[in-house]
Design a protein around this motif. Structure first.
Motif, PDB file in Angstrom:
ATOM      1  N   LEU A  40       0.526  -0.692   0.137  1.00 16.40           N
ATOM      2  CA  LEU A  40      -0.495   0.423  -0.097  1.00 16.40           C
ATOM      3  C   LEU A  40       1.162   1.498   0.197  1.00 16.40           C
ATOM      4  CD1 LEU A  40      -2.876   1.679   0.673  1.00 16.40           C
ATOM      5  CD2 LEU A  40      -2.300   1.199   2.782  1.00 16.40           C
ATOM      6  N   LEU A  41       1.781   1.563   0.689  1.00 18.23           N
ATOM      7  CA  LEU A  41       2.571   2.757   1.247  1.00 18.23           C
ATOM      8  C   LEU A  41       3.254   2.806  -0.549  1.00 18.23           C
ATOM      9  CD1 LEU A  41       4.150   1.962   4.990  1.00 18.23           C
ATOM     10  CD2 LEU A  41       2.119   3.707   3.897  1.00 18.23           C
ATOM     11  N   TRP A  42       3.660   1.747  -0.781  1.00 21.52           N
ATOM     12  CA  TRP A  42       4.861   1.637  -1.975  1.00 21.52           C
ATOM     13  C   TRP A  42       3.995   2.002  -2.935  1.00 21.52           C
ATOM     14  CZ3 TRP A  42      10.073  -0.135  -3.503  1.00 21.52           C
ATOM     15  CH2 TRP A  42       9.508  -0.376  -4.690  1.00 21.52           C
ATOM     16  N   ARG A  43       2.346   1.097  -3.252  1.00 27.52           N
ATOM     17  CA  ARG A  43       1.583   2.441  -4.046  1.00 27.52           C
ATOM     18  C   ARG A  43       1.555   3.558  -4.054  1.00 27.52           C
ATOM     19  NH1 ARG A  43      -1.771  -3.098  -3.065  1.00 27.52           N
ATOM     20  NH2 ARG A  43      -0.782  -4.262  -5.089  1.00 27.52           N
ATOM     21  N   MET A  44       1.377   3.879  -2.861  1.00 28.93           N
ATOM     22  CA  MET A  44       1.629   5.740  -2.376  1.00 28.93           C
ATOM     23  C   MET A  44       2.672   6.341  -2.905  1.00 28.93           C
ATOM     24  SD  MET A  44      -2.185   6.402  -1.111  1.00 28.93           S
ATOM     25  CE  MET A  44      -1.612   7.769  -0.441  1.00 28.93           C
ATOM     26  N   LEU A  45       3.552   5.743  -2.542  1.00 28.00           N
ATOM     27  CA  LEU A  45       5.376   6.309  -2.972  1.00 28.00           C
ATOM     28  C   LEU A  45       4.830   6.545  -4.427  1.00 28.00           C
ATOM     29  CD1 LEU A  45       7.633   4.707  -0.655  1.00 28.00           C
ATOM     30  CD2 LEU A  45       6.607   7.469  -0.438  1.00 28.00           C
ATOM     31  N   SER A  57      -3.190   7.736   4.329  1.00 27.50           N
ATOM     32  CA  SER A  57      -3.429   5.717   3.869  1.00 27.50           C
ATOM     33  C   SER A  57      -3.426   5.280   4.777  1.00 27.50           C
ATOM     34  CB  SER A  57      -2.861   5.892   2.457  1.00 27.50           C
ATOM     35  OG  SER A  57      -1.360   5.310   3.214  1.00 27.50           O
ATOM     36  N   LEU A  58      -3.073   4.331   6.437  1.00 22.18           N
ATOM     37  CA  LEU A  58      -2.726   4.058   6.477  1.00 22.18           C
ATOM     38  C   LEU A  58      -4.315   3.743   7.805  1.00 22.18           C
ATOM     39  CD1 LEU A  58       0.966   3.305   8.330  1.00 22.18           C
ATOM     40  CD2 LEU A  58      -0.823   1.794   6.320  1.00 22.18           C
ATOM     41  N   LEU A  59      -4.209   5.495   8.413  1.00 21.42           N
ATOM     42  CA  LEU A  59      -5.812   5.409   8.920  1.00 21.42           C
ATOM     43  C   LEU A  59      -6.858   5.475   8.392  1.00 21.42           C
ATOM     44  CD1 LEU A  59      -3.700   9.256  10.600  1.00 21.42           C
ATOM     45  CD2 LEU A  59      -3.844   6.812  12.133  1.00 21.42           C
ATOM     46  N   ASP A  60      -6.960   5.443   7.459  1.00 22.47           N
ATOM     47  CA  ASP A  60      -7.976   5.511   6.456  1.00 22.47           C
ATOM     48  C   ASP A  60      -8.037   3.987   6.432  1.00 22.47           C
ATOM     49  OD1 ASP A  60      -8.621   7.872   6.112  1.00 22.47           O
ATOM     50  OD2 ASP A  60      -7.460   7.692   4.365  1.00 22.47           O
ATOM     51  N   GLU A  61      -6.974   2.606   5.688  1.00 18.95           N
ATOM     52  CA  GLU A  61      -7.445   1.589   5.865  1.00 18.95           C
ATOM     53  C   GLU A  61      -7.213   0.631   6.647  1.00 18.95           C
ATOM     54  OE1 GLU A  61      -7.377  -1.100   2.962  1.00 18.95           O
ATOM     55  OE2 GLU A  61      -7.460   0.725   2.631  1.00 18.95           O
ATOM     56  N   ASP A  63      -6.845   0.527  11.658  1.00 21.31           N
ATOM     57  CA  ASP A  63      -7.979   0.554  12.359  1.00 21.31           C
ATOM     58  C   ASP A  63      -6.296   0.152  13.603  1.00 21.31           C
ATOM     59  OD1 ASP A  63      -9.350   1.040  14.476  1.00 21.31           O
ATOM     60  OD2 ASP A  63      -9.974  -0.351  15.546  1.00 21.31           O
ATOM     61  N   VAL A  64      -5.464   1.974  13.239  1.00 17.81           N
ATOM     62  CA  VAL A  64      -4.744   2.083  13.800  1.00 17.81           C
ATOM     63  C   VAL A  64      -4.424   3.380  14.450  1.00 17.81           C
ATOM     64  CG1 VAL A  64      -2.904   0.479  12.998  1.00 17.81           C
ATOM     65  CG2 VAL A  64      -3.129   3.168  12.396  1.00 17.81           C
ATOM     66  N   SER A  65      -3.638   3.553  15.492  1.00 15.02           N
ATOM     67  CA  SER A  65      -3.955   5.423  16.162  1.00 15.02           C
ATOM     68  C   SER A  65      -2.420   5.875  15.599  1.00 15.02           C
ATOM     69  CB  SER A  65      -2.217   5.275  17.407  1.00 15.02           C
ATOM     70  OG  SER A  65      -1.647   4.923  17.538  1.00 15.02           O
ATOM     71  N   GLU A  66      -2.584   7.069  15.273  1.00 18.78           N
ATOM     72  CA  GLU A  66      -1.807   7.809  14.653  1.00 18.78           C
ATOM     73  C   GLU A  66      -0.082   7.767  14.723  1.00 18.78           C
ATOM     74  OE1 GLU A  66      -1.718  12.697  13.067  1.00 18.78           O
ATOM     75  OE2 GLU A  66      -3.281  11.863  13.734  1.00 18.78           O
ATOM     76  N   ASP A  67       0.510   7.652  16.033  1.00 17.11           N
ATOM     77  CA  ASP A  67       1.440   7.229  16.564  1.00 17.11           C
ATOM     78  C   ASP A  67       2.085   6.188  15.721  1.00 17.11           C
ATOM     79  OD1 ASP A  67       1.536   9.967  17.553  1.00 17.11           O
ATOM     80  OD2 ASP A  67       0.822   8.941  19.454  1.00 17.11           O
ATOM     81  N   ARG A  68       0.491   5.279  15.644  1.00 17.23           N
ATOM     82  CA  ARG A  68       1.821   4.025  15.684  1.00 17.23           C
ATOM     83  C   ARG A  68       1.663   3.959  13.979  1.00 17.23           C
ATOM     84  NH1 ARG A  68       1.924  -1.836  16.382  1.00 17.23           N
ATOM     85  NH2 ARG A  68       2.771  -2.378  14.019  1.00 17.23           N
ATOM     86  N   ALA A  69       0.526   4.585  12.844  1.00 20.13           N
ATOM     87  CA  ALA A  69       0.933   4.323  11.698  1.00 20.13           C
ATOM     88  C   ALA A  69       2.261   6.245  11.316  1.00 20.13           C
ATOM     89  CB  ALA A  69      -0.190   5.581  11.051  1.00 20.13           C
ATOM     90  N   THR A  70       2.108   6.667  12.643  1.00 21.35           N
ATOM     91  CA  THR A  70       3.680   7.267  11.969  1.00 21.35           C
ATOM     92  C   THR A  70       5.067   7.053  11.840  1.00 21.35           C
ATOM     93  OG1 THR A  70       2.380   9.508  12.426  1.00 21.35           O
ATOM     94  CG2 THR A  70       4.550   9.333  12.222  1.00 21.35           C
TER      95      THR A  70
END
Length: 88
Positions: A40-45, A57-61, A63-70
């Motif tokens: 997913l991240l590769w496709r975004m890059l 994109s991780l937050l949308d896809e 169920d993780v916290s913003e800290d974890r996604a970052t």
């Protein structure tokens, strides 16, 4: 941030692989396995996404916290830099 030319993402038997092509095969021998999240991240890059876009994109896809996604995005980007896959 953008990915260097010479790498393609392929899904092979349900697994995601980054495959070097052309001259990149001399720099990165073999393939690089990615998780579904990494793909997913590769496709975004591939589209020129910046860190904030990747986190959203991780937050949308997932169920993780913003800290974890970052933290996950920063780890992925750091690994991609370390492997010579990114241009700044």
């Amino acid at each position: 941030m953008r990915l260097k030319d010479g790498f393609v993402l392929r899904e092979i038997a349900g697994s995601f692989m980054v495959v070097p092509v052309g001259r990149s095969t001399q720099e990165v021998p073999g393939v690089i396995a990615l998780t579904e999240t990494g793909a997913l991240l590769w496709r975004m890059l591939e589209k020129g996404a910046e860190e904030g876009d990747l986190v959203r994109s991780l937050l949308d896809e997932y169920d993780v916290s913003e800290d974890r996604a970052t933290a996950d995005v920063r780890a992925f980007v750091a690994k991609a830099r370390e492997q010579g896959l990114l241009e700044e």
